[in-house]
Design a protein around this motif. Structure first.
Motif, PDB file in Angstrom:
ATOM      1  N   ALA A  98      86.082   5.859 113.056  1.00  0.00           N
ATOM      2  CA  ALA A  98      86.971   6.657 112.838  1.00  0.00           C
ATOM      3  C   ALA A  98      87.117   7.709 113.779  1.00  0.00           C
ATOM      4  CB  ALA A  98      87.069   7.478 111.304  1.00  0.00           C
ATOM      5  N   GLU A  99      88.012   8.778 114.087  1.00  0.00           N
ATOM      6  CA  GLU A  99      88.239   9.321 115.262  1.00  0.00           C
ATOM      7  C   GLU A  99      87.266  10.253 115.769  1.00  0.00           C
ATOM      8  OE1 GLU A  99      89.208  10.092 118.657  1.00  0.00           O
ATOM      9  OE2 GLU A  99      90.186   8.485 117.622  1.00  0.00           O
ATOM     10  N   PRO A 100      86.492  11.095 114.916  1.00  0.00           N
ATOM     11  CA  PRO A 100      85.882  11.932 115.687  1.00  0.00           C
ATOM     12  C   PRO A 100      84.330  11.299 116.150  1.00  0.00           C
ATOM     13  CG  PRO A 100      86.526  12.943 113.517  1.00  0.00           C
ATOM     14  CD  PRO A 100      86.814  11.410 113.541  1.00  0.00           C
ATOM     15  N   VAL A 101      84.128  10.161 115.567  1.00  0.00           N
ATOM     16  CA  VAL A 101      83.131   9.436 116.090  1.00  0.00           C
ATOM     17  C   VAL A 101      83.410   8.647 117.302  1.00  0.00           C
ATOM     18  CG1 VAL A 101      81.398   7.442 115.594  1.00  0.00           C
ATOM     19  CG2 VAL A 101      81.523   9.345 114.162  1.00  0.00           C
TER      20      VAL A 101
ATOM     21  N   GLY B  82      81.557  24.630 108.244  1.00  0.00           N
ATOM     22  CA  GLY B  82      80.751  24.551 109.277  1.00  0.00           C
ATOM     23  C   GLY B  82      79.985  23.196 109.488  1.00  0.00           C
ATOM     24  N   GLY B  83      79.988  22.387 108.454  1.00  0.00           N
ATOM     25  CA  GLY B  83      79.404  21.068 108.320  1.00  0.00           C
ATOM     26  C   GLY B  83      80.365  20.046 109.137  1.00  0.00           C
ATOM     27  N   TYR B  84      79.765  18.937 109.476  1.00  0.00           N
ATOM     28  CA  TYR B  84      80.481  17.819 110.205  1.00  0.00           C
ATOM     29  C   TYR B  84      80.869  16.715 109.262  1.00  0.00           C
ATOM     30  CZ  TYR B  84      79.008  20.003 114.418  1.00  0.00           C
ATOM     31  OH  TYR B  84      78.757  20.907 115.534  1.00  0.00           O
TER      32      TYR B  84
ATOM     33  N   VAL C  65      76.564  12.621 107.321  1.00  0.00           N
ATOM     34  CA  VAL C  65      76.930  12.681 105.992  1.00  0.00           C
ATOM     35  C   VAL C  65      78.082  13.717 105.916  1.00  0.00           C
ATOM     36  CG1 VAL C  65      74.677  12.116 104.972  1.00  0.00           C
ATOM     37  CG2 VAL C  65      75.343  14.698 105.532  1.00  0.00           C
ATOM     38  N   PRO C  66      78.942  13.494 104.858  1.00  0.00           N
ATOM     39  CA  PRO C  66      79.803  14.716 104.728  1.00  0.00           C
ATOM     40  C   PRO C  66      79.607  16.108 104.833  1.00  0.00           C
ATOM     41  CG  PRO C  66      80.171  12.605 103.038  1.00  0.00           C
ATOM     42  CD  PRO C  66      78.746  12.762 103.711  1.00  0.00           C
ATOM     43  N   HIS C  67      80.093  16.794 105.597  1.00  0.00           N
ATOM     44  CA  HIS C  67      79.544  18.380 105.468  1.00  0.00           C
ATOM     45  C   HIS C  67      77.991  18.243 105.906  1.00  0.00           C
ATOM     46  CE1 HIS C  67      83.436  19.544 104.549  1.00  0.00           C
ATOM     47  NE2 HIS C  67      83.359  18.790 103.605  1.00  0.00           N
TER      48      HIS C  67
ATOM     49  N   PRO D 297      81.746  21.048 118.697  1.00  0.00           N
ATOM     50  CA  PRO D 297      83.173  21.188 118.075  1.00  0.00           C
ATOM     51  C   PRO D 297      83.746  19.929 117.513  1.00  0.00           C
ATOM     52  CG  PRO D 297      83.527  21.932 120.283  1.00  0.00           C
ATOM     53  CD  PRO D 297      82.081  21.146 120.260  1.00  0.00           C
ATOM     54  N   ILE D 298      83.064  18.789 117.913  1.00  0.00           N
ATOM     55  CA  ILE D 298      83.765  17.587 117.540  1.00  0.00           C
ATOM     56  C   ILE D 298      83.617  17.090 115.978  1.00  0.00           C
ATOM     57  CG2 ILE D 298      83.995  15.010 118.198  1.00  0.00           C
ATOM     58  CD1 ILE D 298      82.957  15.933 120.914  1.00  0.00           C
TER      59      ILE D 298
END
Lengths: 407, 407
Positions: A37-40, A29-31, A90-92, A21-22
Motif C-alpha cells: 500500500a502507498e506509504p510502503v 506519532g506511530g506508523y 505494525v499499526p501505530h 514523515p512517510i
C-alpha cells in the motif's frame, strides 16, 4: 574501517529524516505502513532512488513483493552477500523496526564505495514485503514466498480487513519460490533495532543474535449465543466474552510459570455492540519460548484451561494454528565473523522476535546484528534508537560487509 | 373486538414478508438496520406508503428523525393516543425488536378502521429513530431528542464509526425538544417482542410491562504501554488487555452476586495487532438492576475491582458514564386499562431493557405490551415470535386502542 573519516553519522541523520514523515500518524506519532500500500510504496520508490544514486546496477522486484538492489559484480554465482530488512510496520508501531536495517544496509554499501573498496562478491540490499503480517495476517510474507515456505496460491487468496486479496493488492499472483535467486546468495545479514532491554542492561550499542526462539500464532475462536444484554438472565447466558477474558488471563499466567512469552493483543467481536451479548469472540495468541517443548506445553496449557472454562460458560472454543516458526540458530561462521570484526566482548543474545532472517536461515547462512533501544519498547511509537548507536550499527555492518565481500 | 372476523393473521404475515428482506445480512441472517441510513430509510418509505393506504391523513417527520402517521381528528388537544416503536436494529440483531411494534400499531389501527370504528381521539403511529444506539452510541436517540433529554447541539456532533456526524447523516441539526408535539399526546403504548423467557415460562402469548429497570452504559478506558509481543519480558509489561479481561470477569461476578445484569460486549483495541501488546483497550459496561441502589453498588464494585487490578498490571483505568436511565414505572391507569381489556390473568412483568417508552414515560402516560419470544433470545438472529402470537398481540393492542380512542 578507514583512515579517512566517512560521514556515516551525517548520512544516517539525513536519510532518516527523509523517511521519518512517510506513513506516520500525526495523532499517535506511530506508523501505519502496511504491505502493498502507498506509504510502503513511497518508501520503495525512495529506496530505488537512493540505491541507484549510490551505484546499484539494478533494483529488481522478485515477484513476491520484495525488492533487491544489486551492487558489484552481477549476482550469478552462489556467493552474493545480501543485507536488508523490511519497510512495513505494525499499526501505530515505531519507525525503526525494519527500516533501520534497510537504511543501515544502504549506508554500509555507500561507506565501502566511498572508501573506494571494490566488491569481490555481488552485494545486494533487500526490502522484504509485509514482515509484520499486519495486513494479510502472515508474518514474513515476502520472505516466506521467496523461500517457498508459503504457497503462492494460498497467499494470493489471503485478504486484508477490507476484503482486498493479496493478488488484488499485488496486481497478480505472487511468483512463489525463487530457488535460482536464493541460490545466488551466500550470506544474509539483517540489522535490527533491539526489541528489549538486554543491550541497555549490558551498556553495549550493538550485539549479535545467536538465534530466534520458536514462536507462533494461534487463532482462538470462541462461540456462544448472541442475546440482549439487558434482559437475558445471567444464568441463561452463553457469553463467549467471558471465556475469552479467562483465556487472556490464563495465557499470561501459563507464560509466566514457564519463563515464556504469551500475548493476546488482537480481538474481534460479533456483533460488538454495547447492549448485545456477543455471538463470537476471536482472539489471537502469540506465544514464544526458548525451546519447542516449552512452547508446545505453553500452548497446550492455555488451550486446556480455555476449553475447561468454555464448558462452564456454555460456549465453544476452536484453536487454529496460523503460523509456527521453529527454533532458528544463526550461522556459526557468520556469527564468528561478526565477533572477529566487532570489538571484544560484543554481546551475543537470543531474540524472541520473528524476522525475515529467521526464514532465510533455513536456506542460506544468516546472521543478525542488533542496535540498542534505550526504551526497550518496540511495536509502539516509544520505540527508539540513538543516532550515535545507529551510526555505530552502520559502521559495524560495513566492517562485516568489508570482511565478507570487499577487496 | 368484532363479530366479523378481521383477517389480522393474514395482514400480519403479508406485511411481515414485505419488510423481512430489508437490511437482512445473508451471511448471519441478522439485520444491519442503522439509524439515518438506507435500510431504515427504505422501511420508513414503506411505513409511509402503508399508513397512507390505510387512511393516515398526514405522515410527518418531527425534525429529530422520528416519523409519525396521524389518523382520526387532527391532533390538536392533549388527548392523542400514540402507538409505535422503532425500525433500527443492533448489528446482526433480530427482525422483531422494534419493527414488530410498528407493524402491530399499523394493523391495530387498520383493524379498527376495518370494523368501521370512528376514532374519537387523534391516533398516531410513530417510528422512532436509532433506538438501539448502534450507530451514534446513544440509545433512544430519537425519543431523547423529542423529549429534550438529549441536547440537539451535542447530538449533532455525535459521530459514527466512519466519522460521519449525526448532523451530516440527518442533513442538518436535529430540532430538539418538541413540547407542542408531546403536549398533544395523552397516551403512548409500545408493543415489543419479549427479550427473555418469562412469557414462555408462564405459557402466555402476551404480557403487560410494569416498568423498566434502571440501567446505563459506562465506557472503560484501559491504558498501558504498547510493546513487542515477542521480545518484552512478562515482568516488564503494562498490558491493558489483562486489566480488561479481569474486569470482564469481575463484572459478571458482581452482577451475579447482586441478582443484577452486567455485560461487556463491545471492545476496541489499539493497535489490535497479533504481535503487539496493546496501548489501549476500551470496553463498554452495560449494567442493569431492579433498583438504583443496586445498580450504583454494582458499577462501583466493578470499578473498584478493575482499579485494583490496574494497579497490579501497571495500567490505568478511566470510567466514563455514557448514559443512565432511571427506574421507569409505567402509568398505573394504562396498565389497569390493559388488564381490563385483556384476558384474566394476563402477566404483568418488569423488563431490564431500555425502550423509547421509558423515555416517553417521563412526559406522557405510557405502557408496554410484550409478545412471547419462543427462543427468549434477542439482539441476535435467533430472536423469534410466532405468527399466531404476533396476531394475538395486534388484536390485544387493537382492543386497548378501541377502549382508549374508538367510538
Amino acid at each position: 574501517m578507514s583512515p579517512n573519516p566517512i560521514p556515516v553519522h551525517t548520512w544516517f541523520t539525513r536519510l532518516w529524516a527523509e523517511i521519518a514523515p512517510i506513513g506516520r500518524d500525526p495523532g499517535t506519532g506511530g506508523y501505519l505502513r502496511y504491505g502493498f500500500a502507498e506509504p510502503v510504496r513511497e518508501l520503495e520508490r525512495w529506496f530505488q532512488r537512493v540505491a541507484e544514486a549510490d551505484g546499484a546496477h539494478t533494483v529488481e522486484p522478485d515477484g513476491n513483493g520484495n525488492l533487491v538492489a544489486w551492487y558489484g559484480p552481477p549476482p550469478e554465482r552462489g556467493d552474493a552477500v545480501l543485507l536488508g530488512s523490511h519497510f512495513d510496520s505494525v499499526p501505530h508501531g515505531g519507525g525503526y523496526d525494519g527500516p533501520l536495517g534497510i537504511v543501515s544496509a544502504l549506508l554500509a554499501v555507500r561507506a565501502l564505495r566511498a572508501e573506494g573498496r571494490e566488491f569481490r562478491r555481488p552485494v545486494g540490499v533487500v526490502a522484504f514485503a509485509e514482515e509484520e503480517g499486519s495486513r494479510f495476517g502472515v508474518p514474513c510474507l515476502g520472505s516466506r514466498l521467496l523461500t517457498g515456505a508459503l504457497d503462492p496460491e494460498r497467499a494470493a487468496a489471503l485478504t486484508d480487513r477490507q476484503g482486498v486479496s493479496l493478488a488484488e493488492a499485488m496486481g497478480g499472483r505472487p511468483a512463489g519460490a525463487r530457488p535460482e535467486l536464493l541460490g545466488r546468495i551466500g550470506a544474509f545479514v539483517e540489522l535490527h533495532v533491539e526489541q528489549g532491554r538486554a543491550l541497555v542492561d549490558l551498556g553495549a550499542p550493538v550485539g549479535v543474535a545467536s538465534g530466534i526462539w520458536p514462536h507462533g500464532r494461534w487463532r482462538l475462536d470462541f462461540a456462544g449465543e448472541a442475546n440482549h444484554a439487558g434482559t437475558t438472565r445471567m444464568a441463561d447466558r452463553h457469553d463467549p466474552m467471558l471465556t475469552y477474558a479467562f483465556t487472556v488471563l490464563a495465557a499470561n499466567k501459563e507464560a509466566r510459570l514457564r519463563g515464556a512469552h504469551a500475548t493476546i493483543g488482537r480481538v474481534e467481536v460479533e456483533p460488538n455492540a454495547t447492549n448485545a451479548i456477543p455471538a463470537r469472540v476471536r482472539g489471537w495468541l502469540d506465544a514464544r519460548a526458548a525451546d519447542t517443548g516449552t512452547l508446545e506445553a505453553l500452548v497446550e496449557g492455555v488451550r486446556a484451561k480455555a476449553a475447561d472454562r468454555a464448558t462452564r460458560d456454555g460456549t465453544t472454543l476452536e484453536v487454529t494454528r496460523e503460523s509456527l516458526s521453529p527454533l532458528v540458530e544463526f550461522d556459526g561462521g557468520l556469527v564468528k565473523a561478526f565477533r572477529q570484526v566487532l570489538a571484544e566482548g560484543v554481546p551475543v543474545l537470543p531474540t524472541a522476535a520473528g524476522h525475515d532472517a529467521g526464514i532465510l536461515a533455513e536456506h542460506v547462512p544468516t546472521a543478525m546484528l542488533f542496535v540498542r533501544n534505550p526504551t526497550g519498547v518496540s511495536h509502539s511509537p516509544a520505540e527508539a534508537a540513538g543516532d550515535d548507536d545507529c551510526a555505530e550499527g552502520v559502521r559495524r555492518l560495513a566492517d562485516l560487509l568489508a570482511q565478507l565481500a570487499a577487496g
